[in-house]
Enzyme design. Structure first.
Site, PDB file in Angstrom:
ATOM      1  N   SER A   1       2.382   6.210 -12.434  1.00  0.00           N
ATOM      2  CA  SER A   1       2.520   5.373 -11.109  1.00  0.00           C
ATOM      3  C   SER A   1       2.713   5.926  -9.908  1.00  0.00           C
ATOM      4  O   SER A   1       2.236   5.630  -8.848  1.00  0.00           O
ATOM      5  CB  SER A   1       3.808   4.322 -11.484  1.00  0.00           C
ATOM      6  OG  SER A   1       3.313   3.604 -12.823  1.00  0.00           O
TER       7      SER A   1
ATOM      8  N   GLN B   1       4.224   9.782 -24.676  1.00  0.00           N
ATOM      9  CA  GLN B   1       4.245  11.325 -24.598  1.00  0.00           C
ATOM     10  C   GLN B   1       4.533  11.928 -23.252  1.00  0.00           C
ATOM     11  O   GLN B   1       5.253  12.830 -23.245  1.00  0.00           O
ATOM     12  CB  GLN B   1       3.461  12.105 -25.499  1.00  0.00           C
ATOM     13  CG  GLN B   1       3.472  13.484 -25.667  1.00  0.00           C
ATOM     14  CD  GLN B   1       4.738  13.984 -26.406  1.00  0.00           C
ATOM     15  OE1 GLN B   1       5.194  13.209 -27.137  1.00  0.00           O
ATOM     16  NE2 GLN B   1       4.984  15.261 -26.167  1.00  0.00           N
ATOM     17  N   LYS B   2       3.849  11.407 -22.298  1.00  0.00           N
ATOM     18  CA  LYS B   2       3.693  11.741 -20.906  1.00  0.00           C
ATOM     19  C   LYS B   2       5.614  11.954 -20.608  1.00  0.00           C
ATOM     20  O   LYS B   2       5.822  12.911 -19.859  1.00  0.00           O
ATOM     21  CB  LYS B   2       3.268  10.722 -20.007  1.00  0.00           C
ATOM     22  CG  LYS B   2       3.682  10.450 -18.659  1.00  0.00           C
ATOM     23  CD  LYS B   2       2.983  11.780 -17.657  1.00  0.00           C
ATOM     24  CE  LYS B   2       3.467  11.381 -16.368  1.00  0.00           C
ATOM     25  NZ  LYS B   2       4.571  11.099 -15.993  1.00  0.00           N
TER      26      LYS B   2
ATOM     27  N   HIS C   1      -0.194   2.747 -19.485  1.00  0.00           N
ATOM     28  CA  HIS C   1       0.482   1.524 -20.324  1.00  0.00           C
ATOM     29  C   HIS C   1      -0.472   0.859 -21.014  1.00  0.00           C
ATOM     30  O   HIS C   1       0.171   0.342 -22.017  1.00  0.00           O
ATOM     31  CB  HIS C   1       0.904   0.791 -18.847  1.00  0.00           C
ATOM     32  CG  HIS C   1       1.972   1.387 -18.061  1.00  0.00           C
ATOM     33  ND1 HIS C   1       1.598   1.857 -16.840  1.00  0.00           N
ATOM     34  CD2 HIS C   1       3.140   1.885 -18.180  1.00  0.00           C
ATOM     35  CE1 HIS C   1       2.439   2.451 -16.188  1.00  0.00           C
ATOM     36  NE2 HIS C   1       3.409   2.439 -16.851  1.00  0.00           N
TER      37      HIS C   1
ATOM     38  N   VAL D   1      -2.138   9.644 -21.638  1.00  0.00           N
ATOM     39  CA  VAL D   1      -3.445   9.599 -21.004  1.00  0.00           C
ATOM     40  C   VAL D   1      -3.757  10.220 -19.850  1.00  0.00           C
ATOM     41  O   VAL D   1      -2.775  10.551 -18.756  1.00  0.00           O
ATOM     42  CB  VAL D   1      -3.526   7.933 -20.879  1.00  0.00           C
ATOM     43  CG1 VAL D   1      -5.119   7.678 -20.311  1.00  0.00           C
ATOM     44  CG2 VAL D   1      -3.493   7.187 -22.196  1.00  0.00           C
TER      45      VAL D   1
HETATM   46  P1  AMP Z   1       6.927   3.707 -16.607  1.00  0.00           P
HETATM   47  O1  AMP Z   1       6.410   2.427 -16.069  1.00  0.00           O
HETATM   48  O2  AMP Z   1       6.631   4.959 -15.912  1.00  0.00           O
HETATM   49  O3  AMP Z   1       8.533   3.693 -16.726  1.00  0.00           O
HETATM   50  O4  AMP Z   1       6.314   4.033 -18.147  1.00  0.00           O
HETATM   51  C1  AMP Z   1       6.570   3.087 -18.899  1.00  0.00           C
HETATM   52  C2  AMP Z   1       5.893   3.637 -20.435  1.00  0.00           C
HETATM   53  O5  AMP Z   1       4.484   4.140 -20.264  1.00  0.00           O
HETATM   54  C3  AMP Z   1       6.821   4.970 -20.561  1.00  0.00           C
HETATM   55  O6  AMP Z   1       6.847   4.962 -22.110  1.00  0.00           O
HETATM   56  C4  AMP Z   1       5.694   6.188 -20.526  1.00  0.00           C
HETATM   57  O7  AMP Z   1       6.143   7.383 -21.105  1.00  0.00           O
HETATM   58  C5  AMP Z   1       4.454   5.293 -20.716  1.00  0.00           C
HETATM   59  N1  AMP Z   1       3.450   6.475 -20.053  1.00  0.00           N
HETATM   60  C6  AMP Z   1       3.424   6.446 -18.482  1.00  0.00           C
HETATM   61  N2  AMP Z   1       2.241   7.173 -18.207  1.00  0.00           N
HETATM   62  C7  AMP Z   1       1.722   7.311 -19.338  1.00  0.00           C
HETATM   63  C8  AMP Z   1       0.461   8.136 -19.691  1.00  0.00           C
HETATM   64  N3  AMP Z   1      -0.271   8.622 -18.599  1.00  0.00           N
HETATM   65  N4  AMP Z   1       0.220   8.308 -20.822  1.00  0.00           N
HETATM   66  C9  AMP Z   1       0.819   7.663 -21.824  1.00  0.00           C
HETATM   67  N5  AMP Z   1       1.863   6.865 -21.659  1.00  0.00           N
HETATM   68  C10 AMP Z   1       2.377   6.644 -20.498  1.00  0.00           C
END
Ligand code: AMP
Length: 277
Positions: free
Chosen positions: A183, A145-146, A34, A173
């Protein structure tokens, strides 16, 4: 940094802000994945808003909505450290008031991969992100991109609905051993944390196969399965699809998304790489 805890507060903030506004929607439990999105946004915009909202409508029955990690204090610190100007922290009652019945569906793209096993997941994602876009009215919005399918679906939503903003997808990442930051990684005990490495290894097996000249999708998928076998508890999918529209491919003759979803213990993890011929 401002904390905006109501719809009125975010609308007032938006009216007062001038220049370009970057937006990073999240569900909290923030980590370096994030942080990279926030950093990119602050580099490219005059101000950045992060939202933290565990969106109930994107979770199915029996999924981890209630145990999803909530770490607001640490999240606010990370946002401040990375230079966010404001953090929007709505609750479910604000986002889904009584009588809420309007949904955003991206047909076709949302039915594949995660959409097959997580019914209505992307309907929940698209609806909440459309609402957040309306409230924050960003110049640019940043996704990882994850969650490749999410980025593809939201890019299409913004285009199809003429949303006046740019959707930007940032690289995944990873931990030093390759595991994509998530998470949900904090659900893994030490043994399952080790076993989870097999997901990225499986994606690398496809990359190695392609680099050695193998383009047959079925053969590359078998190479992925061989790495996962015995290391994960259940495979939801191993897929290689066209990277632009998630169309079926028999051979990697154009950029392809190699994507995996698998359970390690009871934790469902996803990851992907782009295979470039
Ligand atoms: P989330 O809190 O899991 O809904 O993720 C919020 C944003 O962070 C989304 O756009 C995810 O794709 C991005 N995100 C989560 N993990 C990663 C990661 N390891 N690398 C890059 N972006 C991430």
């Amino acid at each position: 940094m401002e904390q905006l805890a109501s719809i009125d507060a975010v609308r007032r903030y938006r009216k007062a802000v001038s220049g370009s506004l970057g937006f990073v929607p999240t569900m909290g439990a923030l980590h370096e994945g994030h942080a990279v999105l926030i950093r990119r946004s602050t580099a490219e915009n005059d101000a950045t808003v992060v939202s933290i909202f565990v969106n109930p409508t994107q979770f199915g029955p029996g999924e981890d909505l209630h145990k999803y990690p909530r770490t607001l204090e640490a999240d606010l610190e990370l946002c401040a450290r990375e230079g966010a100007a404001a953090v929007f922290t709505p609750n479910s009652a604000m986002m889904y008031p009584a009588g809420f019945t309007t949904w955003v569906n991206v047909d076709g793209l949302a039915d594949k991969l995660c959409g097959r096993s997580r019914q209505n997941h992307f309907r929940g994602v698209c609806t909440v992100v459309a609402k957040l876009f309306n409230l924050v009215a960003p110049t640019r919005a940043y996704f990882g991109q994850k969650d490749a399918q999410q980025a593809i679906v939201l890019t299409r939503m913004a285009r199809d609905l003429d949303m006046p903003l740019e959707v930007i997808t940032c690289p995944t990442v990873r931990e030093t051993d390759g595991l994509a930051l998530s998470s949900r990684n904090r659900y893994l005990d030490p043994r399952n944390r080790q076993r989870a490495r097999s997901i990225y290894k499986a994606l690398q097996a496809a990359e190695t196969g392609l680099a050695a000249g193998e383009t047959d999708v079925a053969t590359l998928k078998r190479a992925c399965w061989a790495e996962l076998d015995g290391n994960v508890d259940r495979v939801d999918y191993v897929e290689i699809l066209a990277a632009d529209d998630l169309g079926a491919l028999e051979a990697v003759d154009k950029p392809a998304l190699c994507a995996i979803a698998a359970f390690v213990g009871s934790t469902r993890l996803i990851d992907n790489v782009i295979l470039a011929p």
